[in-house]
Write a protein that holds these residues in place. Sequence first.
Motif, PDB file in Angstrom:
ATOM      1  N   PHE A  76     -57.279  89.484  93.304  1.00  0.00           N
ATOM      2  CA  PHE A  76     -58.165  88.720  94.102  1.00  0.00           C
ATOM      3  C   PHE A  76     -58.335  87.312  93.486  1.00  0.00           C
ATOM      4  N   ILE A  77     -58.640  87.407  92.104  1.00  0.00           N
ATOM      5  CA  ILE A  77     -59.041  86.180  91.278  1.00  0.00           C
ATOM      6  C   ILE A  77     -57.709  85.456  91.287  1.00  0.00           C
ATOM      7  N   THR A  78     -56.545  85.827  91.177  1.00  0.00           N
ATOM      8  CA  THR A  78     -55.311  85.097  91.052  1.00  0.00           C
ATOM      9  C   THR A  78     -55.400  84.220  92.434  1.00  0.00           C
ATOM     10  N   MET A  79     -55.767  84.883  93.397  1.00  0.00           N
ATOM     11  CA  MET A  79     -55.645  84.209  94.850  1.00  0.00           C
ATOM     12  C   MET A  79     -56.911  83.103  94.947  1.00  0.00           C
ATOM     13  N   MET A  80     -58.043  83.491  94.445  1.00  0.00           N
ATOM     14  CA  MET A  80     -58.991  82.615  94.590  1.00  0.00           C
ATOM     15  C   MET A  80     -58.675  81.277  93.852  1.00  0.00           C
ATOM     16  N   ALA A  81     -58.223  81.380  92.599  1.00  0.00           N
ATOM     17  CA  ALA A  81     -57.677  80.303  91.652  1.00  0.00           C
ATOM     18  C   ALA A  81     -56.828  79.420  92.818  1.00  0.00           C
TER      19      ALA A  81
END
Length: 569
Positions: free
Chosen positions: A58-63
């Motif tokens: 999820f954090i990869t996508m948020m970045a």
Amino acid sequence: MWVFKLLSSVIVLVICCQLTFKVSAADEFSYIGAVAEYHPVLTGDNGTEIANENAKNFITMMAKAAEHNADIIVFPENGLTVGFTYSKENRTMYPSFSTFLPDDNAHVPCKNSETVVIEALQSLSCAAQNYSMYVVINLMEMKKCNASETESHGCPSDGLFFYNTNVVLDRNGTIISRYRKFNLFAEPGVDVTSTADVASFTTDFDVTFGHFICFDILFKEPALTLVKDYNITDIVYPTHWFSEMPYLTTLQVQASWSYANDVNFLASSFNNPSSGSGGSGIYAGKDGHLITYWPEYSSNALLVATVPKLINGERNVSLVSSTSALYYAFNDSEISTLVGLEVIPQRLFAQENLTLFTTSELDFVNGTTEISKEVCNREFCCSFHVNSNFANESVTETSKYYKYRIAVFNGIRLYPGIGTGGIQVCSIISCTDATLESCGTRFAVTDDVVAATVFHSIVISGNFSTDADMAQMPSSLTTDILPLNPSDFSYSAVDYENSTDRSIVYNLTSSTSNLLTFAIFGRNFSGDWKEEIVIEEPTESPTTGASAGVHVPYSSIAVAITFLVAMWQ
């Protein structure tokens, strides 16, 4: 001391990074929305590790979303805490795949040693801070019973309630809203609240969002309540949908609901082609689709779009251009959940039972054909006018091409593994051959399909009820498994004076050769959640494919429950 100085430096660096992100202002006419199409980690015995791995993705996508200044990002239903087997009798696995949540909506899990939430949600709270965006997450919530709940509607034997829950974080990583799913779909052992939550949150860019989950979209509570009673104009929607033809494929439902209620709609989908799941999009109600994504194959992707705010009933659609929406596919080095997966050549779909519909074949002759018909089912009638062209010279005895039928229904249907729902449908649907059994199916993506029929115009009209228990929407589907854009049709609903009826006219205004479904799809909520259904023989005999009256006990769909739960794993 040096640890404190280092931590302080990191905090300062994070704050500085946050200041570099552009955020939409309250007085701007748009905001930047992002939704994830995500295939999560699905296997493992350790719920904490699975949630942490999904949170990392999820954090990869948020970045990536932050690179495009996203103000809000939505993640799918079952995208974080997933991997357990549903069971009403044995919920021993549930706690390890769940999280407690604080009672107040002012809690910041990030770096909070006293928080009750799982590590994955703490990480996402910090990421919301770091990337300065609102985050919508779906997870399994665990809640201890208290005395009042035990007295009101009973406490489970394990002393816990488990809810399918949305959690919303603001730019500071604060939990500002939650919603517990009210209309469950094949989720034995999951609890529901005694009444539907009506959940919303207001952002610093002056948009108030409502939210609900997946199957909720087909029901009055809470979905329509948000729009009709609370005047919500923007919806965030995590979903794990099981597509069904011809009326209930993923994007078809999302686009229809957004259009019918004229709301901005941000839909994030769980991706799993082997169970027919997947399809995400961002929609601007009657002003069209901003971006949609429907892959046949397993995928991890991000959709980002400039969303025009609905102000005094209008959007500034000039803000929407070819550069205002984008799609980004993550490779295996960025998100590795697809590594080693069996390749599914074509997404699997469920099929609506059409045997109790009144149907009539559309018999096209070579060249231009004009057809006008009225077709009725259980005293509900629809009128059809079709102008089409059939290219007889393009087909042979071995050619594969779609045939078409008119299909009308007024009654109660089964939702597989769930219960019942009342529907009213006026439609033209495709079939792969001349039999009713082939309707609501499609050819293989590898087949050479001849586009033999071109529809120049279709006009469907019918009288529907204005009763509060009734709702209608335009529904369409093409061979690309995409809905038609509003620029390709017109849809009008006019209430009669001194009457409880309304006239609805649905008109195809652009020629198309790839149509699968064109329908006015109506819901009758008074037919929902029946323990059993008794359907009498229709007063108007179906033209073809009908059966006599049928009695379907609720227990007869146990096989469907088992099948869908197995697919979910």
